[in-house]
Scaffold this motif. Structure first.
Motif, short mmCIF file in Angstrom:
data_model
loop_
_atom_site.label_atom_id
_atom_site.label_comp_id
_atom_site.label_asym_id
_atom_site.label_seq_id
_atom_site.Cartn_x
_atom_site.Cartn_y
_atom_site.Cartn_z
N GLY A 99 4.50 0.77 0.47
CA GLY A 99 5.03 0.04 -0.71
C GLY A 99 5.84 0.94 -0.97
N THR A 100 5.03 2.39 -0.64
CA THR A 100 6.11 3.75 -1.06
C THR A 100 5.35 5.25 0.38
N LYS A 101 6.52 5.70 1.18
CA LYS A 101 6.01 6.55 1.68
C LYS A 101 6.31 7.90 1.81
N HIS A 160 13.67 5.18 4.27
CA HIS A 160 12.48 5.08 2.94
C HIS A 160 11.85 5.72 2.89
N ILE A 161 11.31 7.50 3.60
CA ILE A 161 10.41 8.14 3.73
C ILE A 161 10.85 9.05 2.84
N LYS A 195 1.00 -0.94 0.11
CA LYS A 195 0.21 -0.30 0.47
C LYS A 195 1.06 1.31 0.26
N ASP A 196 0.11 2.73 -0.45
CA ASP A 196 1.24 3.26 -0.31
C ASP A 196 0.62 4.37 0.59
N ALA A 197 1.34 5.10 1.04
CA ALA A 197 1.02 5.76 1.98
C ALA A 197 1.68 6.82 2.03
N VAL A 198 0.45 8.57 2.03
CA VAL A 198 1.42 9.58 2.16
C VAL A 198 0.71 11.04 3.17
N LEU A 199 1.57 11.41 3.71
CA LEU A 199 0.69 12.01 5.14
C LEU A 199 1.11 13.92 4.59
#
Length: 610
Positions: free
Chosen positions: A160-162, A195-196, A24-28
């Protein structure tokens, strides 16, 4: 050209197991809530902006961008994670260990409650001041630390992506605090090692990235070179946010083989994929739980349950049923051959017939983590193909269950707009080539030669309604948009549904005003006098008196002397012909076809040519 693929082979690990793909992709959204962000709507906006267009403060623009992202992700990627963290608030809401930080929305899958909360903040600005407040005291180091902690607290499986998307209009938030600047820089470096990825979206026309944030972003992502321009318009902000959070998802990794002991690894991508409505889920009426569907097979005589090994499949061949076991069926679909692409030769680009369309094409990009040096070899192949204007013809097998295909690797050169932004990436389009079985014989239709005045009228009509500046991204699927609007209204418990505009329907009033007499002149020159276009679509009246039923005539297809059945026999494509064509051909050669099925007709044709 290899620089476009960010060659980092010197720092790449020898272990190739961790590709950090999938999940899953995560965006803050890390949004600045200090008083400068809540300034008057005219601050930092274009002087030439439309006075009728509503203006927003930079904080409202940031909240609207986050709201737009939530609405998009809840439909397109409901499993991805989206969160909103504010810094520069008087109170600390949802955060216990840090002052002047507030968690507006937790890092979790989008929910209807999150959307309603952001809508209330936009519609009731005083509500934000009462609940959170604003102040100039904050620590960017604490904000980045808390952001990293939120990613670490996620218990939603593999990520997957932060990414942290920082939105602010202050170019140097700690200009007189060297210790805070140093701590923020150190934390940005820690984000990169975890990896953020940190991305800064500057708001306001006078924002200068060089004062602080350029060094901060480069510490968090040492490959970052393009920071974009400061944003002053709401539409531009939404486009930039959508571009920044978009994840280029690879559809697979394959090897591109040049010859013995010579191959590289590439990623495959799809530029276009048809969008469908989400599938319906059946729920139990009493418990509202998802219904689980199971299928079982039973013996028709004894009623005993059958295992997969007890079931066979068959294929009709020559009037017989050829039985196949499960393993034999699987072996037929898998065929032989290694996975990946193998270059078999090169041909000029002019030999590619764009009308011979089989399926949508893909795009390949080098993948350095599987085989080191893939980027350099890929770039060399691309440069030479562009220079010589040739394409590589390859055999392609994507996965075990797929059959082999022939594809053409069509080179594409990188293109940029006048601002230096990339509009087309460098790489190869994977164009699928047809087999001999894919070709169809087109019928010969006699064309009527139009009169000169008809051509002139048609030319004037086309010139009048010629479309300028068409782009497919300007048109949304109205069926999908209405479906999503209905779902959103039900989820947010709204009574009214905002019906989206159907841009596919032409503006008839505008066309009538623009065409004027041109349309009438075209109809008068092409169609006979008294022609009514509505008459052909009206239902015919029933006959006044019932007549005797007419004898049904058998539809026949004329097989003239120019019909070359021998070419179909030589290419083994006789089964592609219709039953009527086969019958007419055999009848023309004095062969009785009464009661024959298609398979028997095909056998008769082959027997006739022996």
């Amino acid at each position: 050209m290899a620089d476009h693929w960010q060659d980092d082979t010197d720092e790449a690990s020898d272990e190739l197991q961790d590709f950090r793909f999938g999940g899953k992709d995560a965006v803050l959204f890390l949004i600045d809530a200090t008083p400068p962000m809540h300034g008057p709507p005219s601050d930092g906006l274009d002087d030439e902006s439309d006075p009728d267009t509503p203006q927003f403060s930079h904080f409202q623009m940031a909240i609207k961008a986050a709201l737009h992202t939530l609405r998009t992700q809840i439909l397109s990627s409901p499993n991805d994670l989206v969160g909103i963290l504010l810094y520069g608030t008087q109170k600390h809401v949802g955060v216990d260990t840090f002052e002047h930080l507030s968690l507006l929305c937790p890092l979790s899958p989008p929910e209807a409650g999150h959307i309603l909360r952001l809508e209330k903040i936009l519609s009731q600005p005083d509500r934000f001041e009462d609940e959170f407040g604003t102040c100039d005291r904050f620590s960017l180091y604490d904000a980045l630390w808390k952001s990293q902690t939120l990613f670490g607290e996620v218990q939603a499986g593999k990520i997957g992506t932060k990414k942290i998307l920082l939105m602010t209009n202050q170019a140097d938030p700690h200009q007189d605090q060297s210790d805070e600047r140093r701590k923020a820089m150190k934390k940005a470096s820690d984000l990169f090692h975890n990896h953020i990825y940190l991305d800064v979206l500057p708001l306001g026309p006078k924002f200068q990235m060089e004062r602080f944030f350029k060094d901060l972003v480069q510490l968090a992502d040492d490959d970052r070179a393009d920071f974009g321009d400061p944003t002053v318009k709401m539409d531009d902000l939404l486009k930039i946010v959508r571009k920044r959070i978009h994840k280029k998802r690879s559809t697979g990794k394959v090897y591109l083989e040049f010859g013995p002991n010579m191959k590289i690894s590439v990623n495959t991508y799809n530029f276009i994929s048809k969008s469908y409505k989400p599938s319906k889920v059946k729920l139990a009426k009493d418990t509202n739980e998802e219904v689980v569907i199971q299928r079982s097979f039973f013996h028709p005589v004894t009623g005993a349950p059958l295992l997969p090994s007890d079931i066979k499949k068959y294929q009709d061949y020559g009037g017989k049923r050829i039985k196949l076991t499960q393993d034999e069926t699987k072996a037929i679909t898998m065929l032989d051959g290694e996975l990946g692409m193998k270059i078999v030769g090169f041909k000029p680009l002019s030999s590619l017939k764009w009308g011979q369309y089989v399926r949508s094409s893909s795009f390949i990009y080098p993948e350095e983590k599987m085989i080191k040096g893939s980027r350099q070899v890929f770039a060399a192949l691309l440069i030479k193909c562009l220079e010589k204007r040739v394409m590589a013809v390859c055999s392609f097998k994507a996965r075990d269950s797929s059959g082999p295909s022939f594809v053409a690797l069509v080179p594409q050169e990188e293109r940029k707009d006048y601002e230096g932004h990339q509009t087309a990436p460098p790489g190869f389009h994977v164009v699928f080539l047809p087999f001999a079985d894919d070709f169809r014989a087109t019928p010969s239709v006699p064309m009527i030669e139009p009169e000169p005045e008809q051509l002139s009228a048609a030319k004037a009509l086309v010139k009048k309604i010629k479309m300028k500046g068409y782009h497919p991204e300007a048109f949304s699927n109205p069926d999908l948009q209405f479906h999503y609007a209905m779902i959103e209204a039900m989820a947010l418990e709204r009574d009214d549904v905002d019906t989206p505009k159907d841009d596919t329907m032409p503006d008839m009033e505008f066309l009538a005003k623009k065409l004027q007499d041109v349309g009438r002149d075209f109809l008068e020159s092409v169609y006979p006098d008294g022609y009514d276009p509505q008459a052909s679509s009206t239902k015919r009246k029933a006959p006044a008196a019932k007549k005797e039923p007419a004898v049904k005539k058998t539809k026949t297809v004329d097989v003239d002397q120019e019909f070359d059945m021998g070419s179909y026999v030589d290419s083994k494509t006789v089964p592609k012909l219709t039953v009527q064509v086969l019958k007419d051909y055999l009848k023309a050669n004095d062969i009785d076809v009464a009661g024959m099925k298609k398979a028997q007709l095909v056998d008769e044709v082959y027997r006739f040519f022996k």
